[in-house]
Each structure stands twice: as structure tokens, then as C-alpha cells.
Design a protein around this motif. Structure first.
Motif, PDB file in Angstrom:
ATOM      1  N   ALA A  61      23.504  74.825  -2.414  1.00  0.00           N
ATOM      2  CA  ALA A  61      22.903  76.135  -2.403  1.00  0.00           C
ATOM      3  C   ALA A  61      21.485  75.903  -1.931  1.00  0.00           C
ATOM      4  O   ALA A  61      21.061  76.827  -1.013  1.00  0.00           O
ATOM      5  CB  ALA A  61      22.661  76.436  -4.034  1.00  0.00           C
ATOM      6  N   GLU A 109      20.091  77.887   1.619  1.00  0.00           N
ATOM      7  CA  GLU A 109      19.056  78.932   1.346  1.00  0.00           C
ATOM      8  C   GLU A 109      17.985  78.280   2.272  1.00  0.00           C
ATOM      9  O   GLU A 109      16.883  79.143   2.852  1.00  0.00           O
ATOM     10  CB  GLU A 109      18.410  78.647  -0.197  1.00  0.00           C
ATOM     11  CG  GLU A 109      19.511  79.501  -1.070  1.00  0.00           C
ATOM     12  CD  GLU A 109      19.450  80.920  -1.082  1.00  0.00           C
ATOM     13  OE1 GLU A 109      18.825  81.508  -0.253  1.00  0.00           O
ATOM     14  OE2 GLU A 109      19.684  81.286  -2.174  1.00  0.00           O
ATOM     15  N   LEU A 131      27.999  81.134  -1.600  1.00  0.00           N
ATOM     16  CA  LEU A 131      27.310  81.009  -3.258  1.00  0.00           C
ATOM     17  C   LEU A 131      27.977  82.075  -3.903  1.00  0.00           C
ATOM     18  O   LEU A 131      28.363  83.368  -3.332  1.00  0.00           O
ATOM     19  CB  LEU A 131      25.827  81.236  -2.902  1.00  0.00           C
ATOM     20  CG  LEU A 131      24.981  80.358  -2.049  1.00  0.00           C
ATOM     21  CD1 LEU A 131      23.497  80.815  -1.876  1.00  0.00           C
ATOM     22  CD2 LEU A 131      25.267  78.964  -2.503  1.00  0.00           C
ATOM     23  N   ARG A 161      24.644  82.262   3.456  1.00  0.00           N
ATOM     24  CA  ARG A 161      24.527  82.153   1.716  1.00  0.00           C
ATOM     25  C   ARG A 161      26.217  82.682   1.615  1.00  0.00           C
ATOM     26  O   ARG A 161      26.307  82.939   0.236  1.00  0.00           O
ATOM     27  CB  ARG A 161      23.828  82.979   1.323  1.00  0.00           C
ATOM     28  CG  ARG A 161      22.099  82.552   1.721  1.00  0.00           C
ATOM     29  CD  ARG A 161      21.127  83.601   1.202  1.00  0.00           C
ATOM     30  NE  ARG A 161      21.093  83.343  -0.302  1.00  0.00           N
ATOM     31  CZ  ARG A 161      21.496  84.407  -1.175  1.00  0.00           C
ATOM     32  NH1 ARG A 161      22.233  85.318  -0.632  1.00  0.00           N
ATOM     33  NH2 ARG A 161      21.334  83.939  -2.485  1.00  0.00           N
TER      34      ARG A 161
END
Length: 270
Positions: A198, A202, A250, A247
Motif C-alpha cells: 500500500a 501511494e 488497494l 492504487r
């Protein structure tokens, strides 16, 4: 008197790896072992992405799932600290193990350049790797367990991953890997770079710098735009790594949470 019970396999992987034991064995290695870069972690945890970042660097090539660490384990008589102690006591040397790995690596990949070794289940051999190859960078990918479980469950692994067919089995396998990661984080300290998936997606520039620095590589623009690198990718992440780091991976399990209840019930974080 009955012989002592044999520890379960997951415990044998860690047997007699006391704090400092790998460092002590490292002192017996007199050759440069920095050529390989080991990337491990659960399937679908982002290992291919990290391999792609590294292989975008001009000094690095992707070895993929080389599967030559197992030959070192055979030579050493196993992968636990106890196995290595018996190997050394019997006249074996850590230099010989290092030379064998590097020889097999050169046979597969040629004599020069850094190589990413992304062998499946290298986590099970991490103590042997850390002991015999003291200069080799070690990277462990970590992804949200529910997202990773869903990704494993929905993926058809061409070589067969039996534990991925059942959600409770996935949970049990994940817990074994959690235990190994926690153990090696404690034993190896900063030598093992744990990369949270993650955080990587990010802040890709931040983590790309950390990964390059951990591997002793100078910064190059290509490593920060790995989707532009033209190379063969044969894992289930082949399409994802063709796109800019994003992303989209996620919270992928959120819509299926009710279907993942067997995993949720069985999984207990380390």
C-alpha cells in the motif's frame, strides 16, 4: 527412551538461528556475493512489481523464479540453522555454498550484472540465503491480508498452488508466512527490507528510492517509470506492470468480504 520429537516444518526453518548466528557465518564467506537481489513474499503481494522496478535499472536483469536456492539447501543438508551447523561441523564451508549459488546463477544468467531472484517460497530458505550470501540484498513484500487472499483465491496459478483453492487453507498459509516474516525481521534487522504494498503504490518515488538504496543501486529515471520497460513478464501480474504504478490493487477484496468469511474466521495476524 523415545527420540525427541521432530519440530514441525515451519519451526525447523528457524531452528538454531540465534541472534547473530547468520552474521557469524557471514564471516566465513570471503567472496563478493552482492550479485543476486532476493525478492520474496506471498504470491500476489507485489513481488513482480518490485522485480519490474529493479529490472528497469541498467545494472539489473530479472532472473524470475530461478529455483536454484534449493540446490544450495541440498548441498547444506537443509535450510535450518541446525542443518548449517551440521554441514560446517562435517567440513563444509560457507564459501562453497556461496560459490555454488553464484556458479549456478552464472550458468543461467551469464557472468555479469545484478540479478533479481524471485524464487517462490524463498522465504522458507531465508536463513540459508542470509548466511551463505552476506552481500545479497533481501526484500520482503507485504500486502493487506484480505486483498492478498482474494487475489490468490481468484488467480489460476499455472504451476498449481494447492493452498490457494480453499480460503481456510489460504489463511493457514498466510499465518505461516507471517510468522517467518516476523522472525526474520527480528533476526536480520535492517538487512531485510519489508516493503508494504500500500505504501509503495501511494508513494512510489519514495519507496523506489528506498529499494534502490537498499540494493546499492544509483538512481536512474527508468526505475521510476517501470511501466515503460520492455521485458517479458510471465506472472499473473503481467498486465498490471505495463501500467503506471497505481492504487487499483488497494481494497480489491472489499466487495467480496462476505464471500471471504472463511478466510476472515481462520486468519489470525502474527
Amino acid at each position: 527412551m523415545a527420540p525427541p520429537a521432530t519440530p514441525p516444518r515451519r519451526k525447523r526453518r528457524r531452528t538454531v538461528f540465534r541472534r547473530g548466528s547468520s552474521e557469524s557465518l557471514n564471516e566465513q564467506v570471503g567472496i563478493d556475493t552482492s550479485r543476486p537481489i532476493f525478492v520474496t513474499g506471498l504470491p500476489r503481494s507485489g513481488t513482480t512489481l518490485v522485480e519490474h522496478i529493479l529490472a528497469s535499472h541498467s545494472a539489473v536483469a530479472d532472473g524470475g523464479e530461478l529455483n536454484i536456492v534449493q540446490h544450495i539447501a541440498v548441498a547444506a543438508g537443509g535450510v535450518s540453522g541446525a542443518d548449517i551447523e551440521r554441514y560446517v561441523a562435517g567440513g563444509g564451508t560457507m564459501d562453497a555454498l556461496a560459490e555454488l549459488y553464484l556458479h549456478l546463477l552464472a550458468e543461467r544468467m551469464g557472468p555479469t550484472g545484478r540479478i533479481v531472484d524471485k524464487t517462490i517460497d524463498a522465504s522458507r530458505c531465508l536463513g540459508l540465503i542470509a548466511s551463505a550470501l552476506p552481500d545479497a540484498p533481501l526484500i520482503w513484500m507485504q500486502r493487506d491480508p484480505l486483498d492478498c487472499a482474494w487475489s490468490c483465491f481468484r488467480t489460476f496459478f499455472i504451476h498449481g498452488v494447492a493452498w490457494s483453492y480453499d480460503l481456510a487453507d489460504i489463511a493457514r498459509h498466510f499465518m505461516l508466512e507471517d510468522g517467518l516474516r516476523a522472525f526474520w525481521e527480528d533476526r536480520l534487522g535492517e538487512r531485510l527490507l519489508v516493503v508494504p504494498y500500500a505504501e509503495l503504490v501511494e508513494a512510489p518515488d519514495v519507496w523506489t528510492r528506498r529499494i534502490l538504496d537498499h540494493c546499492g543501486l544509483a538512481e536512474e529515471a527508468a526505475a521510476f517509470a517501470p511501466h515503460q520497460t520492455d521485458r517479458v513478464v510471465a506472472t499473473a501480474s503481467a498486465l498490471q506492470v505495463r501500467r503506471p504504478i497505481n492504487r487499483d490493487g488497494l481494497n480489491v477484496a472489499a466487495p467480496y468480504r462476505s464471500h471471504l468469511q472463511p478466510f476472515i474466521d481462520a486468519y489470525r495476524p502474527a
